[in-house]
Motif scaffolding. Structure first.
Motif, mmCIF file in Angstrom:
data_model
loop_
_atom_site.group_PDB
_atom_site.id
_atom_site.type_symbol
_atom_site.label_atom_id
_atom_site.label_comp_id
_atom_site.label_asym_id
_atom_site.label_seq_id
_atom_site.Cartn_x
_atom_site.Cartn_y
_atom_site.Cartn_z
ATOM 1 N N LYS A 113 0.809 -1.214 0.000
ATOM 2 C CA LYS A 113 0.000 0.000 0.000
ATOM 3 C C LYS A 113 0.843 1.265 0.000
ATOM 4 N N VAL A 114 1.957 1.265 0.704
ATOM 5 C CA VAL A 114 2.771 2.478 0.843
ATOM 6 C C VAL A 114 3.711 2.691 -0.345
ATOM 7 N N ILE A 115 4.237 1.625 -0.904
ATOM 8 C CA ILE A 115 5.193 1.755 -2.018
ATOM 9 C C ILE A 115 4.640 2.581 -3.178
ATOM 10 N N PRO A 116 3.395 2.357 -3.640
ATOM 11 C CA PRO A 116 2.893 3.190 -4.743
ATOM 12 C C PRO A 116 2.856 4.684 -4.409
ATOM 13 N N VAL A 117 2.562 5.014 -3.150
ATOM 14 C CA VAL A 117 2.570 6.420 -2.733
ATOM 15 C C VAL A 117 3.974 6.985 -2.848
ATOM 16 N N MET A 118 4.949 6.242 -2.384
ATOM 17 C CA MET A 118 6.335 6.702 -2.444
ATOM 18 C C MET A 118 6.858 6.730 -3.878
ATOM 19 N N LYS A 119 6.418 5.795 -4.699
ATOM 20 C CA LYS A 119 6.801 5.826 -6.119
ATOM 21 C C LYS A 119 6.324 7.105 -6.783
ATOM 22 N N ALA A 120 5.100 7.503 -6.505
ATOM 23 C CA ALA A 120 4.551 8.729 -7.087
ATOM 24 C C ALA A 120 5.335 9.959 -6.643
ATOM 25 N N GLN A 121 5.884 9.902 -5.435
ATOM 26 C CA GLN A 121 6.702 11.002 -4.906
ATOM 27 C C GLN A 121 8.137 10.940 -5.426
ATOM 28 N N ASN A 122 8.526 9.738 -5.908
ATOM 29 C CA ASN A 122 9.913 9.430 -6.263
ATOM 30 C C ASN A 122 10.845 9.593 -5.072
ATOM 31 N N LYS A 123 10.356 9.213 -3.891
ATOM 32 C CA LYS A 123 11.196 9.283 -2.696
ATOM 33 C C LYS A 123 10.473 8.637 -1.528
ATOM 34 N N GLY A 124 11.250 7.974 -0.683
ATOM 35 C CA GLY A 124 10.706 7.414 0.540
ATOM 36 C C GLY A 124 11.743 6.585 1.259
ATOM 37 N N SER A 125 11.561 6.426 2.544
ATOM 38 C CA SER A 125 12.475 5.617 3.338
ATOM 39 C C SER A 125 11.663 4.703 4.243
#
Length: 248
Positions: A113-125
């Motif tokens: 669920k969280v990975i697609p959100v971070m993909k759209a941002q092109n950033k996440g940890s």
């Protein structure tokens, strides 16, 4: 780094390592949402979202609520977990499904669920909750150890798959830490072995080369580092914080 107004999700942040990490990140100015089955910490207020990570729909709904409120997710610490002290023969099907459901499926659902959100941002940890049992085996811990071995491999594969999207995934691997989860395990072992709890705690202290068990705040500090920009070239790593236990 500037933590101000960065958005974090921590599962199981009502107590133990999750709570210590939540408090540390909030002290730095980070907005932290606690996804937990019970509202154990009165300081959470509107940043508490009831969520059983074993239930995919509850996970999806909780993450949707965070995104609707904040429009982004900067950090995820998948911390929620349960322990089981038992051999294979002593483990019921219900216990097996419960431990797998929380420790493995709960983590998997969160990532999905969280990975697609971070993909759209092109950033996440992201930091996943491993264990010293991500490296080594322990007696009467087959199912729990199995789940933590799975988290280690999930960390590595996910880190590889999403490095191109500037998403980092690491795994914190605590040893014996002074948390409610440990106290529950000690009480259980005391009951089945007829060993005094004081004796069990003394023996736990001597297992680590540093001669003591760890503090939740010590794990929280490492989690914060792994989430932060200070570890910007670190992904797919299993980080032992265990007083030297697994290096023996």
């Amino acid at each position: 780094m500037n933590w101000n107004k960065r958005i974090a999700i921590i599962t199981g942040a009502g107590s133990g390592i999750g709570k210590a990490t939540k408090n540390l990140l909030r002290s730095k100015g980070c907005v932290v949402y606690n996804l937990d089955v019970n509202d154990l910490d009165e300081t959470d207020g509107s940043y508490f979202i009831a969520c059983n990570v074993r239930n995919r729909h509850e996970v999806n709904d909780a993450v949707d609520k965070v995104v609707a409120a904040e429009q982004k997710i900067d950090f995820l610490f998948s911390n929620a977990g349960v322990h089981l002290f038992a051999t294979l023969e002593q483990t019921s099907d219900e216990e097996l499904q419960h431990v797998l459901g929380v420790n493995v499926l709960g983590t998997y659902y969160l990532l999905q669920k969280v990975i697609p959100v971070m993909k759209a941002q092109n950033k996440g940890s992201i930091v996943l909750m491993g264990s010293d049992q991500s490296f080594v085996g322990k007696a009467a811990s087959s199912v729990y150890g199995m789940t933590k071995g799975a988290i280690a491999q999930l960390t590595k594969s996910t880190a590889i798959d999403y490095a191109a999207f500037n998403i980092r995934v690491n795994c914190i691997c605590p040893g014996t830490i002074n948390t409610p989860l440990l106290h529950k395990a000690v009480e259980h072992y005391s009951n089945i072995s007829h060993t005094a709890k004081d004796e069990i705690y003394k023996s736990l202290d001597t297992v680590q080369p540093m001669g003591r068990i760890g503090k939740p705040e010590e794990i929280a500090a490492t989690v914060a580092f792994l989430l932060s920009d200070e570890s910007s070239f670190t992904t797919g790593s299993l980080i032992a914080v265990d007083g030297g236990y697994v290096c023996q």
